[in-house]
Design a protein around this motif. Structure first.
Motif, PDB file in Angstrom:
ATOM      1  N   VAL A 156      -4.639   6.132   5.982  1.00 57.89           N
ATOM      2  CA  VAL A 156      -3.372   5.193   5.542  1.00 57.89           C
ATOM      3  C   VAL A 156      -2.146   5.998   5.072  1.00 57.89           C
ATOM      4  O   VAL A 156      -0.986   4.982   5.951  1.00 57.89           O
ATOM      5  CB  VAL A 156      -3.769   5.215   3.715  1.00 57.89           C
ATOM      6  N   ARG A 157      -1.753   6.976   5.520  1.00 58.56           N
ATOM      7  CA  ARG A 157      -0.273   7.557   5.744  1.00 58.56           C
ATOM      8  C   ARG A 157       0.185   6.781   6.835  1.00 58.56           C
ATOM      9  O   ARG A 157       1.154   7.007   6.982  1.00 58.56           O
ATOM     10  CB  ARG A 157      -0.922   9.800   5.239  1.00 58.56           C
ATOM     11  N   LEU A 162       1.373   3.996   7.147  1.00 53.34           N
ATOM     12  CA  LEU A 162       2.607   3.912   5.607  1.00 53.34           C
ATOM     13  C   LEU A 162       3.589   4.111   6.676  1.00 53.34           C
ATOM     14  O   LEU A 162       4.878   3.932   6.461  1.00 53.34           O
ATOM     15  CB  LEU A 162       2.343   4.302   4.638  1.00 53.34           C
ATOM     16  N   ASP A 163       3.725   5.561   7.450  1.00 55.90           N
ATOM     17  CA  ASP A 163       4.821   5.614   8.232  1.00 55.90           C
ATOM     18  C   ASP A 163       5.051   4.428   8.754  1.00 55.90           C
ATOM     19  O   ASP A 163       6.354   4.144   9.047  1.00 55.90           O
ATOM     20  CB  ASP A 163       4.247   6.914   9.336  1.00 55.90           C
ATOM     21  N   ARG A 212       2.649   7.525  -0.987  1.00 59.71           N
ATOM     22  CA  ARG A 212       1.551   8.063  -0.298  1.00 59.71           C
ATOM     23  C   ARG A 212       0.091   8.671  -1.570  1.00 59.71           C
ATOM     24  O   ARG A 212      -0.053   8.364  -2.246  1.00 59.71           O
ATOM     25  CB  ARG A 212       1.575  10.001   0.163  1.00 59.71           C
ATOM     26  N   ILE A 238       7.292   3.373  -2.233  1.00 60.58           N
ATOM     27  CA  ILE A 238       6.083   3.671  -1.966  1.00 60.58           C
ATOM     28  C   ILE A 238       5.881   5.130  -2.109  1.00 60.58           C
ATOM     29  O   ILE A 238       6.440   5.856  -1.339  1.00 60.58           O
ATOM     30  CB  ILE A 238       5.494   3.257  -0.227  1.00 60.58           C
ATOM     31  N   VAL A 245      11.872  -0.018   2.264  1.00 59.20           N
ATOM     32  CA  VAL A 245      10.938   0.420   2.001  1.00 59.20           C
ATOM     33  C   VAL A 245      11.140   1.919   2.064  1.00 59.20           C
ATOM     34  O   VAL A 245      12.150   2.482   2.830  1.00 59.20           O
ATOM     35  CB  VAL A 245       9.997   0.469   2.846  1.00 59.20           C
ATOM     36  N   ILE A 290      -6.013  -0.308   4.866  1.00 57.52           N
ATOM     37  CA  ILE A 290      -4.278  -0.886   4.438  1.00 57.52           C
ATOM     38  C   ILE A 290      -3.690  -1.435   5.509  1.00 57.52           C
ATOM     39  O   ILE A 290      -2.250  -1.990   5.086  1.00 57.52           O
ATOM     40  CB  ILE A 290      -4.010   1.449   4.707  1.00 57.52           C
ATOM     41  N   LEU A 324       9.798   5.344   1.383  1.00 53.92           N
ATOM     42  CA  LEU A 324       8.047   6.525   1.126  1.00 53.92           C
ATOM     43  C   LEU A 324       8.523   7.510   0.706  1.00 53.92           C
ATOM     44  O   LEU A 324       9.076   8.284   1.337  1.00 53.92           O
ATOM     45  CB  LEU A 324       7.401   6.171   2.622  1.00 53.92           C
ATOM     46  N   ALA A 365       7.052   1.733   7.126  1.00 47.69           N
ATOM     47  CA  ALA A 365       8.340   1.723   6.635  1.00 47.69           C
ATOM     48  C   ALA A 365       9.242   2.556   7.886  1.00 47.69           C
ATOM     49  O   ALA A 365      10.780   1.938   7.556  1.00 47.69           O
ATOM     50  CB  ALA A 365       8.303   3.682   5.978  1.00 47.69           C
ATOM     51  N   THR A 420       1.553   1.438  -4.473  1.00 52.56           N
ATOM     52  CA  THR A 420       0.370   3.145  -4.771  1.00 52.56           C
ATOM     53  C   THR A 420      -0.938   2.977  -4.407  1.00 52.56           C
ATOM     54  O   THR A 420      -1.374   1.484  -4.588  1.00 52.56           O
ATOM     55  CB  THR A 420       0.138   4.449  -5.004  1.00 52.56           C
ATOM     56  N   LEU A 444      -1.132  -4.135   3.800  1.00 53.38           N
ATOM     57  CA  LEU A 444      -0.034  -4.047   4.154  1.00 53.38           C
ATOM     58  C   LEU A 444       0.768  -5.269   4.630  1.00 53.38           C
ATOM     59  O   LEU A 444       2.133  -5.997   4.607  1.00 53.38           O
ATOM     60  CB  LEU A 444       0.367  -3.489   5.093  1.00 53.38           C
TER      61      LEU A 444
END
Length: 387
Positions: free
Chosen positions: A254-255, A258-259, A244, A242, A269, A225, A271, A262, A210, A229
């Motif tokens: 950040v979101r 992460l998208d 969000r 992971i 991953v 981020i 998510l 992943a 997280t 990462l």
């Protein structure tokens, strides 16, 4: 017949509810206390996983729902969300008939709820005060809520001492331990069980990840981020579960990152918008390490005896047991800390450390204190000069 004191319990996020859950359970068995659940924030947001469903799965019915806009993550958006909590709770309080209002932690919604209680002279009961998190605006919020609160329940004695420094009366500040101890004990399970919960393959092991925006950092959330990462990407031999981030300032960057991360690693991953309090606690007990900058890495992970890598300054100032590895937010530093956390010798250190943050009786202690409390005029509190 004994009249039960009506204690409002405010919750706006998944993590907060997980820590309040054992306190609610203890109050529900009390002959002198009646918990009144007040639900707001991301609990009501489809985009953030609508974790109200988890509260309902616990067979708890909120007395009131307070929706917030959650239209964005710019400072003005967060301020609008706070205003909605303040106005919504302020409108509801006259009909709720509360004797006190309980809240936990340091979220912006918590500060708004505390502010709403003040004009009504409603005593505030605050859990998990006294921490320091110098990398986030949460630090100021937590101390502000402390000054608005009538009673304080802390996780460790150093936190109690810090609250006393703020001028609070010693007979109103109680070291009870963290409610997370009971939560983690109840959730403890194995990897296979968590895999079934998440309907996925977690072999040969997994990290629980997280990352929230570090709101007071010089580096932008987008750069934060990216750096994090890049370090996390060095892990090739384990799955990455992971979750969000919260709806903090900068969370959209950040979101988005992460998208992308992943989508580039679909076989590694997983998510999730939110695991919910119960599944998150179970996953934490069964993972190989907790990674990121969530408070769970420095509170719940040590309780579970699981190594954690704490990245950046968001949690600076909190008590850090030996199982927590701090590192700066640079790809090489994150990679090096991960290697250390996953070393079998370090895993043994994490498992053998003395239990931090109490013995698991915090909910019972809190309820015992509240059962003996006279809430009349409790909001009228002294300021103790310490010089």
């Amino acid at each position: 017949m004994t009249v039960r004191a009506r204690i409002g319990v405010f919750t706006a996020t998944r993590a907060e509810y997980g820590l309040l859950r054992p306190v609610l359970a203890a109050m529900e068995t009390s002959a002198r206390l009646e918990p009144v659940l007040i639900v707001s924030g991301t609990h009501l947001s489809e985009r953030h996983g609508r974790t109200l469903s988890e509260i309902e799965a616990d067979r708890r019915t909120p007395a009131i729902l307070i929706p917030v806009p959650l239209n964005g993550n710019a400072p003005a958006d967060v301020a609008a969300d706070m205003a909605a909590v303040l106005a919504g709770l302020g409108a509801a309080l006259p009909d709720l008939g509360l004797d006190a209002l309980m809240m936990l932690g340091d979220r912006t919604e918590v500060l708004a709820a505390a502010a709403a209680a003040v004009p009504f002279g409603l005593p505030i009961l605050h859990l998990e005060g006294g921490h320091r998190t110098t990398g986030a605006v949460d630090d100021a919020i937590r101390h502000a809520v402390t000054k608005l609160s009538a009673l304080h329940f802390t996780a460790a004695e150093p936190y109690r001492q810090r609250i006393l420094q703020l001028g609070e009366a010693p007979d109103r500040v109680f070291t009870v331990g963290s409610t997370a101890v009971e939560t983690i004990r109840a959730a403890r399970t194995d990897r296979a069980t968590v895999a079934r919960m998440l309907e996925t393959d977690l072999e040969p092991g997994f990290l629980l990840v997280t990352f929230h925006p570090e709101t007071l950092a010089a580096m932008s959330p987008a750069d934060q981020i990216v750096a994090f990462l890049a370090g996390l990407a060095t892990v090739k031999d384990r799955k990455l579960v992971i979750t969000r981030p919260n709806a903090d300032v900068g969370s959209e960057a950040v979101r988005a990152a992460l998208d992308t991360f992943a989508s580039e690693r679909p076989d590694q991953v997983m998510l999730h918008e939110s695991l919910g309090a119960a599944r998150y606690a179970a996953a934490l007990t069964a993972c190989d390490a907790v990674v990121g900058n969530s408070s769970s890495g420095v509170i719940e992970a040590p309780i579970a005896g699981v190594p954690s890598v704490n990245v950046g300054g968001r949690q600076d100032g909190r008590i850090k047991p030996p199982s927590v590895i701090d590192c700066v937010n640079r790809p090489d530093a994150v990679a090096e800390a991960l290697t250390r956390a996953l070393d079998p010798a370090f895993i043994k250190v994490a498992r053998r450390q003395l239990a931090p943050f109490g013995d698991g009786d915090a909910p019972k202690r809190i309820v015992t204190i509240l059962e003996a409390t006279d809430f009349t005029d409790l909001a009228r509190k002294p300021f103790v000069d310490r010089y």
